[in-house]
Scaffold this motif. Structure first.
Motif, mmCIF file in Angstrom:
data_model
loop_
_atom_site.group_PDB
_atom_site.id
_atom_site.type_symbol
_atom_site.label_atom_id
_atom_site.label_comp_id
_atom_site.label_asym_id
_atom_site.label_seq_id
_atom_site.Cartn_x
_atom_site.Cartn_y
_atom_site.Cartn_z
ATOM 1 N N TRP A 147 30.677 43.382 23.059
ATOM 2 C CA TRP A 147 30.424 43.441 24.501
ATOM 3 C C TRP A 147 31.709 43.702 25.282
ATOM 4 C CZ3 TRP A 147 26.368 44.223 27.357
ATOM 5 C CH2 TRP A 147 25.097 43.895 26.890
ATOM 6 N N SER A 148 32.761 42.963 24.976
ATOM 7 C CA SER A 148 34.002 43.111 25.716
ATOM 8 C C SER A 148 34.618 44.492 25.494
ATOM 9 C CB SER A 148 34.994 42.019 25.298
ATOM 10 O OG SER A 148 36.166 42.089 26.054
ATOM 11 N N GLY A 149 34.590 44.971 24.251
ATOM 12 C CA GLY A 149 35.159 46.276 23.966
ATOM 13 C C GLY A 149 34.426 47.401 24.668
ATOM 14 N N TRP A 150 33.100 47.379 24.622
ATOM 15 C CA TRP A 150 32.339 48.433 25.280
ATOM 16 C C TRP A 150 32.480 48.370 26.796
ATOM 17 C CZ3 TRP A 150 31.068 52.803 23.537
ATOM 18 C CH2 TRP A 150 30.665 52.984 22.211
ATOM 19 N N ALA A 525 20.370 49.567 27.582
ATOM 20 C CA ALA A 525 20.627 50.431 26.426
ATOM 21 C C ALA A 525 21.814 49.923 25.623
ATOM 22 C CB ALA A 525 20.873 51.868 26.904
ATOM 23 N N GLY A 526 22.851 49.475 26.322
ATOM 24 C CA GLY A 526 24.017 48.943 25.629
ATOM 25 C C GLY A 526 23.689 47.679 24.859
ATOM 26 N N ALA A 527 22.870 46.797 25.439
ATOM 27 C CA ALA A 527 22.488 45.568 24.740
ATOM 28 C C ALA A 527 21.712 45.872 23.463
ATOM 29 C CB ALA A 527 21.652 44.682 25.671
ATOM 30 N N TRP A 528 20.811 46.853 23.537
ATOM 31 C CA TRP A 528 20.042 47.226 22.349
ATOM 32 C C TRP A 528 20.947 47.782 21.253
ATOM 33 C CZ3 TRP A 528 18.849 52.149 20.189
ATOM 34 C CH2 TRP A 528 17.861 52.131 19.203
ATOM 35 N N CYS A 529 21.884 48.671 21.643
ATOM 36 C CA CYS A 529 22.794 49.261 20.660
ATOM 37 C C CYS A 529 23.728 48.208 20.058
ATOM 38 C CB CYS A 529 23.609 50.378 21.317
ATOM 39 S SG CYS A 529 22.643 51.801 21.849
ATOM 40 N N ILE A 530 24.219 47.302 20.900
ATOM 41 C CA ILE A 530 25.134 46.274 20.403
ATOM 42 C C ILE A 530 24.429 45.351 19.421
ATOM 43 C CG2 ILE A 530 26.387 44.189 21.120
ATOM 44 C CD1 ILE A 530 27.298 45.739 23.588
ATOM 45 N N GLU A 531 23.195 44.981 19.723
ATOM 46 C CA GLU A 531 22.466 44.097 18.816
ATOM 47 C C GLU A 531 22.197 44.785 17.474
ATOM 48 O OE1 GLU A 531 21.715 40.875 19.019
ATOM 49 O OE2 GLU A 531 22.953 40.928 20.822
ATOM 50 N N ARG A 532 21.854 46.068 17.518
ATOM 51 C CA ARG A 532 21.645 46.799 16.269
ATOM 52 C C ARG A 532 22.934 46.877 15.455
ATOM 53 N NH1 ARG A 532 18.652 52.341 16.000
ATOM 54 N NH2 ARG A 532 19.117 51.792 13.837
ATOM 55 N N LYS A 533 24.043 47.156 16.168
ATOM 56 C CA LYS A 533 25.319 47.260 15.460
ATOM 57 C C LYS A 533 25.747 45.910 14.920
ATOM 58 C CE LYS A 533 28.558 50.018 14.130
ATOM 59 N NZ LYS A 533 28.267 51.150 13.229
#
Length: 568
Positions: A147-150, A525-533
């Protein structure tokens, strides 16, 4: 008038506090086990820094070419003092009145100084290219790090886009206003694209001299600031400056000065000026390119922020006071940047052209420093396999020693966003759109810093409870470097977390529905991608080994094999 004196008292407190905090940090640095090794050769100092980086699990791929002066230049160039005077001061004062300088700026300087202390302490403890990404990884785990990096990468993209939009618009308007050159319909786009290309080329091809360029830029910015002060004093001499106008609100100022053209919101004015402090942590991303980073980086971050707080108040106050008593006839505060150029016209067109060209340099360098910081964050995340296309974005140029593909990726992202908004937004609404981008960048950058600082505060409180339960036995935290504030650190972190969270929420409150909808969509969208990653990385790097600050799985031998391709 009472509020103005309160603002002056806060400014005096900022000046005194900067000295007191610096003394406390220096005392703790002397008491730490860190050795500067000044009496040893450059090779010994380099090997110490390299082995320190290897201890985090990373190979030394970037060149350690920056010293204390270079890192100060990088940090000070990330804080756009001259750009703020040209682009932000007018809209901020039009929105909130001169009180945003007389009262608001000392408040911004106070919290900016405290934020710099928290960021500097992190840079001293974890001097890597990842910056807040690795800080969050150390304090809150993999999800917090992502989260912090993105958020930091997104904030850097928005800051770069807004800086170049402002500069391109001001460049074209000034050419047309002073010399009548309108150019073709695509001239603005040509200037905008040229800014991105030149900044990307400078970052991709000048890795070994980037610090030197930034130090020259900082010195140039201070010299230009002094020149502006001298000319304003010379023009108005022996007139008396009405100091009381620094306490005027927007309504009163507009009624007596005819300065319209902005929303009468003191909060909006403060948040616009808050953009000048968003580069506080940019120098921390140069942790793998700095000699003795545990000391050089924190001092650069702290001193540059203190300089911005003090010099910014002096510069902005002089400009506003002269705008009220000067003979150049300022009519609209949003056009304050144009007025600053016109002031030099009394010495002829050559003087005006000279100032116009000189003012472009520090703003262009501010965009370059933002690009450098954001690209290092992308590089660090790619090296940890935390983002898509990690294998390509983690490539470091053997010839120039920079993460060249990360630089190009960030420049391309900012360029696409800037071009899209400029093409879709009418010219009459361009300033309002840029203000919305500034508010979005405040939200992103403040959230990126609040995550690790809140995590460290939580760990500090947990360690305090554990120490009480174990009869007061104290063990030094690995989140503390040689540069720290000791017993004041927790209180400072608590204040900073509240400040970053509160200002981010205020910026969110001022977003227009369209910007709010876009931000909400990107967030989901970012939350979904971060959780997948995060789920895919459970058994892969990056990993924070319990009880240490090791982020990578590479052994010392593996790091040495990688470093053979990048001889120092």
């Amino acid at each position: 008038m009472v509020w103005l004196w309160i603002g002056c008292a806060i400014f005096a407190a900022v000046c005194a506090l900067s000295l007191l905090l610096a003394r406390e940090a220096e005392r703790n640095a002397m008491l730490s086990l860190h050795q500067p090794l000044r009496q040893h050769t450059a090779y010994v100092r380099y090997m110490r820094d390299k082995h320190d980086l290897n201890g985090f699990g990373f190979a030394q791929q970037l060149t350690r070419h920056m010293g204390g002066l270079s890192t100060f230049g990088l940090s000070f160039s990330s804080l756009p003092l001259i750009g703020g005077a040209i682009f932000l001061l007018g809209p901020a004062v039009a929105a909130g009145g001169p009180a945003v300088i007389g009262i608001g700026w000392p408040i911004l300087g106070l919290f900016g100084l405290l934020t710099a202390c928290s960021v500097a302490a992190f840079a001293s403890a974890i001097p890597t290219a990842g910056g807040c990404y690795h800080w969050s990884l150390a304090t809150g785990g993999r999800r917090s790090g992502l989260w912090s990096g993105w958020l930091h990468a997104a904030g850097s993209v928005l800051l770069l886009a807004t800086t170049n939009i402002w500069l391109a618009d001001w460049f074209c308007r000034t050419l047309q206003r002073l010399w009548g050159y309108t150019g073709s319909s695509g001239f603005f786009y040509l200037v905008l694209v040229t800014l991105f290309i030149t900044q990307a080329a400078a970052n991709a091809r000048t890795g070994r001299v980037l610090g030197r360029l930034m130090s020259w830029s900082a010195g140039f910015q201070v010299a230009l600031l002094a020149a502006i002060l001298v000319i304003l004093v010379t023009i108005a001499w022996p007139g008396l400056y009405p100091f009381q106008i620094l306490g005027y609100t927007a309504d009163f100022w507009n009624s007596v000065n005819g300065a319209g053209g902005g929303e009468t919101s003191a909060v909006l004015g403060l948040l616009l000026l808050q953009r000048l402090f968003l580069g506080i942590g940019d120098a921390a991303q140069a942790g793998e390119e700095t000699r003795d980073p545990r000391i050089a980086l924190p001092w650069s971050i702290y001193l540059s922020t203190a300089g911005l707080s003090i010099l910014g108040f002096v510069l902005f106050a002089f400009i506003l006071l002269h705008a009220r008593v000067g003979s150049e006839g300022l009519r609209a505060l949003p056009a304050l940047g144009d007025w600053l150029v016109d002031v030099w016209g009394r010495w002829g067109d050559a003087s005006t052209l000279c100032f116009f060209l000189l003012a472009i340099v520090p703003v262009w360098m501010n965009g370059s420093s933002t690009m450098a910081a954001g690209s290092r964050t992308l590089f660090a995340m790619a090296r940890d396999e935390s983002i898509p296309f990690a294998g390509k974005l983690s490539v470091v140029s053997v010839d120039y020693r920079v993460p060249i593909r990360a630089v190009l990726a960030l420049a391309a992202a900012a360029g696409v966003i800037a071009t899209f908004f400029v093409m879709t937004v009418p010219a009459s609404s361009l300033l309002t759109m840029v203000m919305q981008l500034v508010l979005l960048s405040v939200i992103a950058m403040h959230a990126a810093l609040a995550i690790p600082i809140a995590g460290r505060l939580r760990e500090t409180l947990q360690e305090s409870d554990a120490r009480k339960a174990s009869s007061g036995i104290r063990k030094r935290s690995k989140l503390r470097g040689p540069w720290e504030l000791g017993k004041y650190a927790s209180a400072v972190d608590a204040v900073v977390v509240c400040w970053l969270t509160g200002s981010a929420l205020l910026a969110l409150w001022l977003l227009k529905p369209a910007a709010l909808l876009i931000a909400a969509g990107c967030l989901l969208a970012g939350a979904w991608c971060i959780e997948r990653k995060q789920r895919s990385l459970r058994r892969k790097t990056p990993v924070k080994i319990v009880g240490s600050l090791r982020f990578g799985r590479r052994s010392m031998d593996e790091c040495i094999r990688i470093e053979r391709k990048f001889p120092q």
